[in-house]
Design a protein around this motif. Structure first.
Motif, PDB file in Angstrom:
ATOM      1  N   GLU A 105    -103.333 -70.306 -54.324  1.00  0.00           N
ATOM      2  CA  GLU A 105    -104.545 -70.497 -53.511  1.00  0.00           C
ATOM      3  C   GLU A 105    -104.278 -71.353 -52.273  1.00  0.00           C
ATOM      4  OE1 GLU A 105    -107.323 -70.928 -57.523  1.00  0.00           O
ATOM      5  OE2 GLU A 105    -106.561 -72.676 -56.424  1.00  0.00           O
ATOM      6  N   ASN A 106    -103.278 -72.238 -52.363  1.00  0.00           N
ATOM      7  CA  ASN A 106    -103.019 -73.162 -51.252  1.00  0.00           C
ATOM      8  C   ASN A 106    -101.957 -72.646 -50.268  1.00  0.00           C
ATOM      9  OD1 ASN A 106    -100.875 -73.394 -52.943  1.00  0.00           O
ATOM     10  ND2 ASN A 106    -100.820 -75.646 -52.973  1.00  0.00           N
ATOM     11  N   ALA A 107    -101.624 -71.362 -50.348  1.00  0.00           N
ATOM     12  CA  ALA A 107    -100.656 -70.806 -49.386  1.00  0.00           C
ATOM     13  C   ALA A 107    -101.237 -70.908 -47.975  1.00  0.00           C
ATOM     14  CB  ALA A 107    -100.352 -69.352 -49.737  1.00  0.00           C
ATOM     15  N   LYS A 111     -99.649 -67.275 -43.555  1.00  0.00           N
ATOM     16  CA  LYS A 111     -98.813 -66.437 -44.428  1.00  0.00           C
ATOM     17  C   LYS A 111     -99.666 -65.406 -45.169  1.00  0.00           C
ATOM     18  CE  LYS A 111     -95.138 -69.849 -44.856  1.00  0.00           C
ATOM     19  NZ  LYS A 111     -94.141 -70.519 -45.695  1.00  0.00           N
ATOM     20  N   VAL A 112    -100.853 -65.810 -45.577  1.00  0.00           N
ATOM     21  CA  VAL A 112    -101.770 -64.874 -46.234  1.00  0.00           C
ATOM     22  C   VAL A 112    -102.124 -63.737 -45.272  1.00  0.00           C
ATOM     23  CG1 VAL A 112    -104.063 -64.602 -47.255  1.00  0.00           C
ATOM     24  CG2 VAL A 112    -102.716 -66.668 -47.734  1.00  0.00           C
ATOM     25  N   ALA A 113    -102.439 -64.115 -44.032  1.00  0.00           N
ATOM     26  CA  ALA A 113    -102.814 -63.106 -43.030  1.00  0.00           C
ATOM     27  C   ALA A 113    -101.668 -62.133 -42.787  1.00  0.00           C
ATOM     28  CB  ALA A 113    -103.207 -63.806 -41.728  1.00  0.00           C
ATOM     29  N   ALA A 114    -100.452 -62.658 -42.759  1.00  0.00           N
ATOM     30  CA  ALA A 114     -99.299 -61.790 -42.488  1.00  0.00           C
ATOM     31  C   ALA A 114     -99.083 -60.794 -43.621  1.00  0.00           C
ATOM     32  CB  ALA A 114     -98.054 -62.638 -42.271  1.00  0.00           C
ATOM     33  N   VAL A 115     -99.243 -61.252 -44.871  1.00  0.00           N
ATOM     34  CA  VAL A 115     -99.087 -60.336 -46.009  1.00  0.00           C
ATOM     35  C   VAL A 115    -100.107 -59.207 -45.913  1.00  0.00           C
ATOM     36  CG1 VAL A 115     -99.362 -60.118 -48.509  1.00  0.00           C
ATOM     37  CG2 VAL A 115     -98.050 -62.028 -47.559  1.00  0.00           C
ATOM     38  N   LYS A 116    -101.335 -59.570 -45.581  1.00  0.00           N
ATOM     39  CA  LYS A 116    -102.387 -58.549 -45.437  1.00  0.00           C
ATOM     40  C   LYS A 116    -102.037 -57.553 -44.342  1.00  0.00           C
ATOM     41  CE  LYS A 116    -106.400 -61.053 -47.171  1.00  0.00           C
ATOM     42  NZ  LYS A 116    -107.453 -61.980 -46.753  1.00  0.00           N
ATOM     43  N   GLN A 117    -101.536 -58.094 -43.246  1.00  0.00           N
ATOM     44  CA  GLN A 117    -101.203 -57.246 -42.100  1.00  0.00           C
ATOM     45  C   GLN A 117    -100.115 -56.218 -42.452  1.00  0.00           C
ATOM     46  OE1 GLN A 117     -99.873 -59.534 -38.620  1.00  0.00           O
ATOM     47  NE2 GLN A 117     -98.312 -57.930 -38.482  1.00  0.00           N
ATOM     48  N   TYR A 118     -99.179 -56.621 -43.322  1.00  0.00           N
ATOM     49  CA  TYR A 118     -98.144 -55.672 -43.744  1.00  0.00           C
ATOM     50  C   TYR A 118     -98.642 -54.726 -44.837  1.00  0.00           C
ATOM     51  CZ  TYR A 118     -94.619 -58.314 -41.127  1.00  0.00           C
ATOM     52  OH  TYR A 118     -93.890 -58.906 -40.141  1.00  0.00           O
ATOM     53  N   GLY A 119     -99.917 -54.874 -45.209  1.00  0.00           N
ATOM     54  CA  GLY A 119    -100.480 -53.944 -46.188  1.00  0.00           C
ATOM     55  C   GLY A 119    -100.328 -54.393 -47.630  1.00  0.00           C
ATOM     56  N   GLY A 120     -99.905 -55.641 -47.858  1.00  0.00           N
ATOM     57  CA  GLY A 120     -99.768 -56.153 -49.226  1.00  0.00           C
ATOM     58  C   GLY A 120    -101.130 -56.288 -49.903  1.00  0.00           C
ATOM     59  N   ILE A 121    -101.157 -56.054 -51.221  1.00  0.00           N
ATOM     60  CA  ILE A 121    -102.394 -56.159 -52.004  1.00  0.00           C
ATOM     61  C   ILE A 121    -102.348 -57.512 -52.715  1.00  0.00           C
ATOM     62  CG2 ILE A 121    -103.734 -55.098 -53.862  1.00  0.00           C
ATOM     63  CD1 ILE A 121    -101.898 -52.502 -53.178  1.00  0.00           C
ATOM     64  N   ILE A 122    -103.194 -58.466 -52.261  1.00  0.00           N
ATOM     65  CA  ILE A 122    -103.061 -59.863 -52.691  1.00  0.00           C
ATOM     66  C   ILE A 122    -103.930 -60.205 -53.897  1.00  0.00           C
ATOM     67  CG2 ILE A 122    -103.358 -62.280 -51.972  1.00  0.00           C
ATOM     68  CD1 ILE A 122    -102.813 -61.413 -49.118  1.00  0.00           C
ATOM     69  N   THR A 123    -103.358 -60.966 -54.836  1.00  0.00           N
ATOM     70  CA  THR A 123    -104.120 -61.606 -55.916  1.00  0.00           C
ATOM     71  C   THR A 123    -103.839 -63.107 -55.833  1.00  0.00           C
ATOM     72  OG1 THR A 123    -103.738 -59.681 -57.335  1.00  0.00           O
ATOM     73  CG2 THR A 123    -104.464 -61.715 -58.418  1.00  0.00           C
ATOM     74  N   PHE A 124    -104.895 -63.920 -55.712  1.00  0.00           N
ATOM     75  CA  PHE A 124    -104.681 -65.369 -55.651  1.00  0.00           C
ATOM     76  C   PHE A 124    -104.645 -65.971 -57.052  1.00  0.00           C
ATOM     77  CE2 PHE A 124    -106.425 -64.568 -51.405  1.00  0.00           C
ATOM     78  CZ  PHE A 124    -105.476 -65.222 -50.640  1.00  0.00           C
ATOM     79  N   CYS A 125    -103.892 -67.083 -57.205  1.00  0.00           N
ATOM     80  CA  CYS A 125    -103.837 -67.775 -58.495  1.00  0.00           C
ATOM     81  C   CYS A 125    -103.700 -69.273 -58.254  1.00  0.00           C
ATOM     82  CB  CYS A 125    -102.656 -67.259 -59.321  1.00  0.00           C
ATOM     83  SG  CYS A 125    -101.058 -67.784 -58.670  1.00  0.00           S
ATOM     84  N   LYS A 126    -103.796 -70.070 -59.311  1.00  0.00           N
ATOM     85  CA  LYS A 126    -103.578 -71.519 -59.208  1.00  0.00           C
ATOM     86  C   LYS A 126    -102.137 -71.772 -58.741  1.00  0.00           C
ATOM     87  CE  LYS A 126    -107.538 -72.893 -61.046  1.00  0.00           C
ATOM     88  NZ  LYS A 126    -108.471 -73.344 -60.027  1.00  0.00           N
ATOM     89  N   PRO A 127    -101.916 -72.884 -58.039  1.00  0.00           N
ATOM     90  CA  PRO A 127    -100.570 -73.135 -57.488  1.00  0.00           C
ATOM     91  C   PRO A 127     -99.612 -73.724 -58.524  1.00  0.00           C
ATOM     92  CG  PRO A 127    -102.087 -74.844 -56.764  1.00  0.00           C
ATOM     93  CD  PRO A 127    -102.896 -73.893 -57.592  1.00  0.00           C
TER      94      PRO A 127
END
Lengths: 321, 321
Positions: A105-107, A111-127
């Motif tokens: 969650e604290n990324a 970096k989160v935006a970049a993963v999305k931009q490359y089309g990655g499917i994100i799941t957040f979790c505790k750090p």
């Protein structure tokens, strides 16, 4: 690759050829001013200019290029604080496969935006490592996706080694290579490439004081996992793995740690003198070169600038914040 | 060099050899993502990584290396909004001579600090060409210092040409070179190098809309000085000179202007996709490549990123400010 089959020089060279069309040969830069400050001759391997902004594209691309079509169909999954996530998402997009990314969650937002931009499917979790691993397992169960571990994988290690292969060809064989260590993928690859291609070069691992599990492991001779790490170097919070630890233990010349204050100072110095923006993780070997004292005097030192994914609006030395 | 003696190919090559030990051969980088956005194949000549953070080190070093000992004794003086000032101060320090620098009061703090760090002796003046010139004359009268003009000088032009000489050797001969224009030193050097070494390459000058004196001059066929320029590109506020204008008029293929908004967008894009921080002046040719339309489609384009001296705490796209 078999479980205990440490990559050979052939594996490293094959990885280098395999990923060549998909990655950058990043420049090896010098700075007269940083030479003067350090008293050494420094060569900066600029993986901050690598695809997706970090060396991680090398390993991720190498790993994906060795999957069979059957495996590719279900996609790939990983957990990562950021750079491996971006790299895997980018590589998966190149080859038309799905990438499921588990991120703490604290990324950093960038970096989160970049993963999305490359089309990655994100799941957040505790750090925490436990939360990352259980989220990853859930995705595997649901989708059948193939896990690409950020570092504890020989194909990843062979991929990361190619930054060192390049730097040994681009400049003189250095007396030292300074390399940051988190999970140990880049360090393991660097150690193997250096052992095969320049055995006289001494590789020194560089770690933040606040996440010094590799330091403690090497001093004690046994793998000690990371325990509640606290450092600005958000890329280096992970523990060594079962595949990286033996390579590191057997090949590393030494390990040095630096404070977060020294890391921020080094980041700022690299910006001011070289006009290069690097992440905190990348600034650690720079800080080591500046504080390493007499052993580096008049030596040639290659420093791997591992990544440049920084939020420019949140620079740690910015007094406006 | 005589007054109307436009530098020959021999002058350019001599400059290149002369300054080689004192400057960087800067990298020529590519970006798959910016290629995709522009529809062209872009090559970025990274003068932002040049000594003192900009191409200006080339010209200043070339000019100082041709002074006789008698002249050197009284030092050198110039007026500059920043990068030429830093470059001259640095080069003067290399050769152990004094550098008097006249800077406008509104020069960015980061540039003022850098001039001081190189040992330059600063005099501030109002941000007008008249004020700069009169302050410079006063210093000459008082000290006997030799004036090194930021651009209207053939030794400076020959020095600046070496960035283009290098890029023509580092990559394929490009269809186009996009080059920012302020006083015209870099553009003149680029035009000469390109004419001598790659005559089929078309050089396009790139200028901010708010300081479009070169645009108006070329459209009208006569030198029109800059009149109250207003642009974020603080390095490009000056007018063309008597030595740069004829070279530009006779050799440039075309000139294009872009808005400050497009400049900021290009700066941000280069940071996000290439992890390179460039000054607004450098972002102008990038903005032109992105907005140039069909003439650039599938062409190879070299872009000179002229400098990287930016205050990271005051980025124009930073919403925290």
């Amino acid at each position: 690759m078999k479980l205990n089959d440490i990559p050979s020089i052939g594996d490293l060279m094959a990885a280098h050829e395999r990923i060549r069309p998909y990655i950058e040969q990043t420049p090896l830069l010098q700075s007269g001013q940083l030479n003067a400050i350090s008293g050494a001759t420094l060569f900066f391997k600029c993986e901050n200019f690598q695809k997706a902004g970090a060396f991680k594209s090398r390993g991720a691309t190498n790993a994906l290029l060795q999957l069979d079509k059957e495996t590719m169909r279900n996609g790939v999954v990983t957990h990562s604080s950021g750079n491996h996530a971006q790299a895997l998402a980018r590589a998966a997009a190149l080859f038309g496969i799905k990438a499921y990314i588990v991120m703490p969650e604290n990324a950093p937002a960038v970096k989160v935006a970049a993963v999305k931009q490359y089309g990655g499917i994100i799941t957040f979790c505790k750090p925490t490592l436990a939360a990352r691993e259980s989220s990853t397992e859930e995705i595997v169960t649901k989708t059948g996706a193939h896990i690409v571990h950020p570092y504890n994988d020989y194909d990843i290690i062979a991929g990361q080694s190619t930054a060192c292969i390049e730097l040994l060809r681009q400049g003189p064989l250095p007396d030292y290579i300074l390399c940051p260590v988190g999970g140990g993928g880049l360090l393991s690859g660097t150690l193997l490439a250096s052992r095969y291609l320049s055995p006289a070069t001494k590789v020194i691992a560089c770690e933040p004081e606040g996440a010094n599990d590799a330091f403690l492991s090497l001093r004690s001779g046994q793998l000690i996992p990371s325990n509640n790490p606290q450092t600005i170097a958000d890329g280096l919070l992970t523990s060594l793995g079962s595949r990286t630890w033996p390579i590191i233990k057997d090949n590393v010349h030494d390990i040095m740690t630096v404070s977060d204050e020294a890391i921020v100072h080094a980041m700022q110095l690299v910006w001011e003198r070289m006009k290069i923006v690097i992440e905190p993780s990348s600034a650690i070997p720079v800080a080591v070169a500046l504080s390493g004292g007499s052993i580096f005097k008049n030596k040639s030192i290659a420093i791997i600038l591992s990544g440049g994914n920084v939020d420019l609006e949140k620079l740690p030395w910015n007094k406006n914040l």
